[in-house]
Design an enzyme around this catalytic site. Structure first.
Site, mmCIF file in Angstrom:
data_model
loop_
_atom_site.group_PDB
_atom_site.id
_atom_site.type_symbol
_atom_site.label_atom_id
_atom_site.label_comp_id
_atom_site.label_asym_id
_atom_site.label_seq_id
_atom_site.Cartn_x
_atom_site.Cartn_y
_atom_site.Cartn_z
ATOM 1 N N GLY A 175 0.838 -1.196 0.000
ATOM 2 C CA GLY A 175 0.000 0.000 0.000
ATOM 3 C C GLY A 175 0.868 1.239 0.000
ATOM 4 C CB SER A 176 2.006 3.433 -2.087
ATOM 5 O OG SER A 176 1.091 3.207 -3.160
ATOM 6 N N GLY A 177 -0.706 4.692 0.042
ATOM 7 C CA GLY A 177 -1.536 5.889 0.206
ATOM 8 C C GLY A 177 -0.877 6.837 1.197
ATOM 9 N N GLY A 183 0.275 4.766 4.317
ATOM 10 C CA GLY A 183 1.357 3.875 3.902
ATOM 11 C C GLY A 183 2.644 4.655 3.643
ATOM 12 C CG PHE A 186 -8.309 -1.821 -2.904
ATOM 13 C CD1 PHE A 186 -9.266 -1.974 -3.902
ATOM 14 C CD2 PHE A 186 -7.876 -0.536 -2.600
ATOM 15 C CE1 PHE A 186 -9.788 -0.873 -4.580
ATOM 16 C CE2 PHE A 186 -8.392 0.566 -3.269
ATOM 17 C CZ PHE A 186 -9.352 0.399 -4.256
ATOM 18 C CE LYS A 228 -10.477 5.093 14.459
ATOM 19 N NZ LYS A 228 -9.338 5.911 14.080
ATOM 20 C CG ASN A 261 -16.203 8.212 10.656
ATOM 21 O OD1 ASN A 261 -17.111 7.659 10.063
ATOM 22 N ND2 ASN A 261 -14.946 7.809 10.566
ATOM 23 C CD GLN A 314 -14.773 1.918 7.111
ATOM 24 O OE1 GLN A 314 -14.942 1.029 7.935
ATOM 25 N NE2 GLN A 314 -15.000 1.731 5.822
#
Lengths: 457, 457
Positions: free
Chosen positions: B117-119, B122, B204, B311, B376, B404
């Site tokens: 992952g590279s967001g 990440g 993903f 949470k 959120n 979420q």
């Protein structure tokens, strides 16, 4: 036509809070204040007489109160209750000699509340208490509030409160209930009360206690809403312990995430009652209840009160952090690490750790609020950004009042020094040294790193 | 002239993490990459040979690594370590047939890291991991990062990362360490790695696991940094459990109060590693360490991960509260009541409550941060003030991504419905009903009142 229950309990002589011994329960009929059934009324009087005789023989004090009003289908609003009281008194009209005796018994066993203090928080809590006492039969409907007399626009503050039902100086714009009676003489205010709510700045506690000592009812007990230690170099003494020592009365505490203005605005919030005895805790809980104000009882009063004091150290640390980096991550880490240091300090000080207590409003909730917007946080943040000294900022931002956080850090530090534990409390120690020994403020981050390494419960 | 220790350990064949059996330790002298003492070098080779023989007889795999570099007075920087490796190889020059054998042993037993992952998150974590691997001898110096290939201004993102060392799309303005190697082929990225860091959007996870299944080393294990449940109506499955099920590997989790941008800016923060085995936890802890990033190990991975998902329900509730009344008291009460509902839910779901875990970064700290500034909280607050639907706000504020919190509330609600426990979780239930059944948002305050009455641990 409704049923109304009268119960007469007795209790032993050694205190207000003993388990009452139920002696008899009698039922009779009333309708709009007129006793409908004379025969059953006579029966009531007869049973009351018998009960009083038995009490006398058993050397017990009789206690008489109305029971189960709601269960009996009677409305509990004050105007209706007054009718019920009239009805009860009318029972005794055929026996005039007994009126004052019974009336006296009924009145004497009501809880009479005095709020000792009339600042911002005292006035906000008066709005709750003034309303609650009219809803429960066990409370006298009128609540005294001790007001330190001062002149406001040429008028006495106590007079303004008693005529306009507003504390124009400390809680302007919010009405007080009309049954809150401002009393400028402290002895007069407490004389007939047996539930004392202490909510004055902590530096006035000694003086007030010395004035009222000797003027108190024998069945009095108190609750402290005052946050902080007594920080005058005599070691750590809890405010409630000081009051208890000076007046020789049982003390509870009420602490929590309660910003006075928000409570006055009736925003929903919670508080924690710390007490040694669940029975008196229940009375306080009934008193401090509103649709927007919820309390829970914790039989761990020292922890509840210590949280209310120690949180100010962490609020200062949190202010430093926000002044340095404005990072929510870092503040959240500080709140967590600070809470763990609080828990470890309280365990060290008090010898016991009940983790559950920290999940109460007095624990995490109060800490979160104080670290988000309290004065300790604000001044500490300004300390970093302005480069001014704490003394200068106290003068500018707090009109010369002392900030609680640094003083508490100093008292805590003395305790830690004595036990050679400074290194084990890196955040407490850093706050103390930054405030009083010119330690560079940016080292608060080093203290967090240090604390993070040892943050085990 | 410095001392350098070489230790050769052996371990059994059934896994990477077994306790190594120390067979021999030899000391010799090096200076700037040239072996100074041929006699002792010969001794090393002789002992290595003996050890390998013993390993063979005992059917154990030999493991060779440098030991105590710092203690021996050697600097640990990569450029110096490279010299040490050369020195070690030069030991075997008189015995050329053994070079590849020993070299291979040394390399094969290093931990090789791949960031899947590279967001935003990440890339922030790559800054930490890329730096750490060069500081510990047990890690291969080069870290793979799986990059979902996309074009940015006509160039491949992976190429930009590998030449400019910056993820210009997801973490612009912050350099990545040069040893982070972007690999656009997921199979290629994980092939030689045995420590996999999963940090992709949770939708993903399935696809990636299906692609890499069969391409993994036998000694691989993983850690999930992905917050949230799998919310696709199959009941609650933790992300780490899903990965573990799909790949049949041991999984740990890392959760905490970590806003990616603040971590990238090197603001001090903390995280919690949840794992079943302290030994692998220690490896992860070493990997995820920086002066500004501290982790603790908790042997309670389910609680750690469930906190990271649940949470978000409380963040939605907190957003509703702030939209309704902007009171810090009330928000603090919501965080407290929400935390207690989280604890009770996890106890119900998982059958065990370790209160200590909630004092970790994954517990209170993450909850505080998420309720102060997470998406959120922001969308839920806008839901109250704008009167728009959640779907509209997701489109406007999140570019169509799903929030979420509501999804998690829905999954949690299914679980509670099955157990007939909805009434015991008034806040969880209110968030679900407000988000999906047009329950008026102001009833969130009623839910708090309800929760406050039952908030016992």
């Amino acid at each position: 036509m409704h049923s109304l229950a009268v119960s007469i309990d007795t209790k032993s002589n050694d205190g207000l809070l003993d388990t009452p011994l139920k002696v008899c329960v009698v039922y009779f009929q009333i309708s709009s204040g007129i006793v409908a059934d004379i025969e059953s009324t006579d029966l009531v009087v007869q049973r009351v007489d018998e009960t009083l005789d038995r009490c006398k023989r058993a050397k017990r004090i009789p206690k008489c109160h109305l029971l189960d009003l709601a269960a009996a289908g009677l409305p509990r609003e004050p105007q209706h209750r007054r009718k019920q009281q009239q009805a009860l008194l009318s029972i005794f009209h055929p026996h005039p000699s007994r009126i004052s005796q019974y009336h006296c018994i009924i009145m004497a066993n009501l809880y009479k509340v005095c709020i000792v203090g009339s600042g911002n928080w005292g006035s906000a809590i008066a709005r709750i208490v003034g309303s609650t006492v009219t809803k429960f039969d066990k409370f006298d409907n009128s609540v005294n509030m001790y007001v330190y007399e001062e002149m406001v626009d040429g008028r006495k503050l106590s007079e303004i409160i008693n005529t306009e039902h507003e504390n124009v100086k400390y809680l302007p714009g919010r009405k007080l209930p009309e049954n809150i009676v401002a009393v400028p003489d402290i002895k007069e205010a407490v004389r007939n009360s047996n539930l004392l709510i202490f909510v004055v700045p902590h530096q006035f506690v000694d003086g007030i206690c010395n004035q009222i000592k000797g003027s108190l009812r024998s069945d009095v007990c108190g609750i402290s809403l005052i946050k902080g230690f007594d920080c005058r170099g005599r070691g750590i003494e809890l405010i409630s312990s000081a009051i208890s020592r000076l007046l020789n009365i049982e003390m509870s505490v009420l602490m929590g995430a309660n910003i006075a203005m928000e409570v006055a605005d009736e925003s929903f919030c919670e508080a924690t009652i710390g007490c040694k005895d669940r029975k008196i805790g229940t009375v306080w809980k009934e008193l401090f209840t509103a649709s927007y104000f919820r309390t829970s009882i914790v039989l761990d009063p020292q922890t509840v009160e210590l949280c209310g004091a120690l949180k100010n150290i962490i609020a200062v640390a949190s202010g430093f952090v926000m002044g340095l980096c404005h990072s929510d991550n870092t503040r959240a880490a500080m709140i967590r690490l600070g809470l763990i240091e609080m828990i470890r300090f309280i365990t060290e000080f008090y010898g016991e750790a009940r983790l559950e207590t920290y999940f109460e409003s007095c624990g995490i909730a109060d800490l979160i609020t104080t670290c988000s917007m309290g004065r300790n946080q604000r001044v500490a943040e300004a300390f970093v950004s302005s480069g001014k000294t704490l003394a200068e900022l106290e003068k500018e931002m707090l009109k010369g009042q002392y900030l609680q956080g640094p003083l508490t850090a100093m008292e805590a530090n003395k305790f830690l020094q004595e036990k050679n534990l400074e290194k084990d409390f890196p955040i407490f120690t850093a706050v103390y040294e930054i405030c009083y020994h010119n330690r560079p403020v940016k080292t608060i981050i080093d203290a967090m790193r240090e604390a993070s390494t040892h943050a085990k419960l």
